[in-house]
Write a protein that holds these residues in place. Structure first.
Motif, PDB file in Angstrom:
ATOM      1  N   SER A 199     -13.791 -40.055 -46.809  1.00  0.00           N
ATOM      2  CA  SER A 199     -14.281 -41.207 -47.572  1.00  0.00           C
ATOM      3  C   SER A 199     -15.764 -41.354 -47.241  1.00  0.00           C
ATOM      4  CB  SER A 199     -13.508 -42.477 -47.198  1.00  0.00           C
ATOM      5  OG  SER A 199     -13.848 -42.902 -45.887  1.00  0.00           O
ATOM      6  N   ASP A 200     -16.401 -42.397 -47.743  1.00  0.00           N
ATOM      7  CA  ASP A 200     -17.819 -42.596 -47.449  1.00  0.00           C
ATOM      8  C   ASP A 200     -18.067 -42.900 -45.977  1.00  0.00           C
ATOM      9  OD1 ASP A 200     -18.656 -42.092 -50.005  1.00  0.00           O
ATOM     10  OD2 ASP A 200     -18.642 -44.203 -50.617  1.00  0.00           O
ATOM     11  N   ASN A 201     -17.016 -43.283 -45.241  1.00  0.00           N
ATOM     12  CA  ASN A 201     -17.171 -43.663 -43.843  1.00  0.00           C
ATOM     13  C   ASN A 201     -16.285 -42.884 -42.886  1.00  0.00           C
ATOM     14  OD1 ASN A 201     -19.157 -45.775 -44.175  1.00  0.00           O
ATOM     15  ND2 ASN A 201     -17.555 -46.914 -45.206  1.00  0.00           N
ATOM     16  N   GLN A 202     -15.701 -41.781 -43.320  1.00  0.00           N
ATOM     17  CA  GLN A 202     -14.848 -40.972 -42.445  1.00  0.00           C
ATOM     18  C   GLN A 202     -14.936 -39.495 -42.815  1.00  0.00           C
ATOM     19  OE1 GLN A 202     -10.761 -42.337 -42.667  1.00  0.00           O
ATOM     20  NE2 GLN A 202     -10.928 -43.217 -40.628  1.00  0.00           N
ATOM     21  N   TYR A 203     -14.858 -38.657 -41.769  1.00  0.00           N
ATOM     22  CA  TYR A 203     -14.688 -37.233 -42.000  1.00  0.00           C
ATOM     23  C   TYR A 203     -13.673 -36.682 -41.011  1.00  0.00           C
ATOM     24  CZ  TYR A 203     -17.996 -36.104 -38.161  1.00  0.00           C
ATOM     25  OH  TYR A 203     -18.637 -35.992 -36.950  1.00  0.00           O
ATOM     26  N   PHE A 204     -12.991 -35.637 -41.440  1.00  0.00           N
ATOM     27  CA  PHE A 204     -12.001 -34.947 -40.623  1.00  0.00           C
ATOM     28  C   PHE A 204     -12.676 -33.724 -40.022  1.00  0.00           C
ATOM     29  CE2 PHE A 204      -8.889 -31.484 -40.330  1.00  0.00           C
ATOM     30  CZ  PHE A 204      -7.921 -32.066 -39.522  1.00  0.00           C
ATOM     31  N   ILE A 205     -12.386 -33.466 -38.760  1.00  0.00           N
ATOM     32  CA  ILE A 205     -12.941 -32.280 -38.115  1.00  0.00           C
ATOM     33  C   ILE A 205     -11.830 -31.530 -37.412  1.00  0.00           C
ATOM     34  CG2 ILE A 205     -13.593 -33.540 -36.019  1.00  0.00           C
ATOM     35  CD1 ILE A 205     -16.051 -31.565 -35.889  1.00  0.00           C
ATOM     36  N   LYS A 206     -11.901 -30.207 -37.496  1.00  0.00           N
ATOM     37  CA  LYS A 206     -10.940 -29.342 -36.815  1.00  0.00           C
ATOM     38  C   LYS A 206     -11.721 -28.187 -36.196  1.00  0.00           C
ATOM     39  CE  LYS A 206      -6.809 -26.568 -37.376  1.00  0.00           C
ATOM     40  NZ  LYS A 206      -5.712 -26.174 -38.234  1.00  0.00           N
ATOM     41  N   GLU A 207     -11.545 -28.012 -34.887  1.00  0.00           N
ATOM     42  CA  GLU A 207     -12.204 -26.918 -34.171  1.00  0.00           C
ATOM     43  C   GLU A 207     -11.161 -26.102 -33.434  1.00  0.00           C
ATOM     44  OE1 GLU A 207     -16.640 -27.702 -32.981  1.00  0.00           O
ATOM     45  OE2 GLU A 207     -15.321 -29.051 -31.854  1.00  0.00           O
ATOM     46  N   GLU A 208     -11.333 -24.796 -33.494  1.00  0.00           N
ATOM     47  CA  GLU A 208     -10.418 -23.891 -32.805  1.00  0.00           C
ATOM     48  C   GLU A 208     -11.240 -22.896 -31.995  1.00  0.00           C
ATOM     49  OE1 GLU A 208      -6.456 -22.369 -34.499  1.00  0.00           O
ATOM     50  OE2 GLU A 208      -7.913 -20.795 -34.923  1.00  0.00           O
ATOM     51  N   PHE A 209     -10.887 -22.764 -30.716  1.00  0.00           N
ATOM     52  CA  PHE A 209     -11.542 -21.818 -29.818  1.00  0.00           C
ATOM     53  C   PHE A 209     -10.525 -20.774 -29.397  1.00  0.00           C
ATOM     54  CE2 PHE A 209     -13.745 -25.802 -29.403  1.00  0.00           C
ATOM     55  CZ  PHE A 209     -15.080 -25.445 -29.404  1.00  0.00           C
ATOM     56  N   PHE A 210     -10.915 -19.519 -29.443  1.00  0.00           N
ATOM     57  CA  PHE A 210     -10.031 -18.423 -29.062  1.00  0.00           C
ATOM     58  C   PHE A 210     -10.770 -17.528 -28.078  1.00  0.00           C
ATOM     59  CE2 PHE A 210      -8.519 -14.039 -29.812  1.00  0.00           C
ATOM     60  CZ  PHE A 210      -7.203 -14.204 -29.412  1.00  0.00           C
ATOM     61  N   LEU A 211     -10.209 -17.382 -26.879  1.00  0.00           N
ATOM     62  CA  LEU A 211     -10.804 -16.551 -25.848  1.00  0.00           C
ATOM     63  C   LEU A 211      -9.808 -15.473 -25.461  1.00  0.00           C
ATOM     64  CD1 LEU A 211     -12.987 -15.959 -23.656  1.00  0.00           C
ATOM     65  CD2 LEU A 211     -11.692 -17.503 -22.167  1.00  0.00           C
TER      66      LEU A 211
END
Length: 153
Positions: free
Chosen positions: A116-128
């Motif tokens: 929305s104008d005031n929210q964002y979704f974030i997804k981060e994935e780390f693979f070692l």
């Protein structure tokens, strides 16, 4: 026939009234302060293979973004250091190989989506992954953090 035409006009008018959910995150959209709450998950090495994800707590932080000469910069919590961010190359869901020398590999995938104008979704994935001299997986680790960031300023 008039009712169908009227219904079509109403539907057409309402189709332009969405909240831009699922939209692209832009530099201008991010400017300001954001309160972020992410759930963290991890998968661990089990005989050279990854286990299923298990919940590993929550990450809470404040992220601030600013534009300077058309470039986007961010800082986390109360840090004094601003870091340049390239949204087009880093936050679109593609995987970046940070290091791969044949024995150690680190890959990062990040996706940001405007909710929305005031929210964002974030997804981060780390693979070692680390391999021994026999080319066997010695260490494999994967983390995943995902959640919402809400504008606070």
């Amino acid at each position: 026939m008039k009712r169908i035409s009227l219904l079509c006009l109403v539907c057409l008018a309402l189709s332009g009234c969405d909240d831009d959910s699922g939209g692209k995150v832009t530099n201008e959209f991010l400017v300001g302060k954001w309160d972020c709450k992410l759930k963290k998950f991890f998968a661990k090495n089990e005989n050279g293979k990854l286990s299923d994800y298990a919940k590993d707590g929550e990450i809470i932080f404040v992220k601030e973004y600013k534009l300077d000469q058309g470039k986007l910069y961010s800082k986390k919590d109360n840090s004094k250091d601003w870091v340049y961010i390239d949204l087009d190359n880093r936050y679109t869901g593609k995987t970046d190989v940070i290091r791969d020398d044949g024995f150690r590999s680190l890959k990062v995938t990040t996706l940001m989506t405007k909710k929305s104008d005031n929210q964002y979704f974030i997804k981060e994935e780390f693979f070692l992954m680390e391999r021994d001299t026999d080319n066997k997986n010695r260490y494999v680790y994967k983390t995943n953090a995902e959640g919402l960031c809400t504008r606070i300023k």
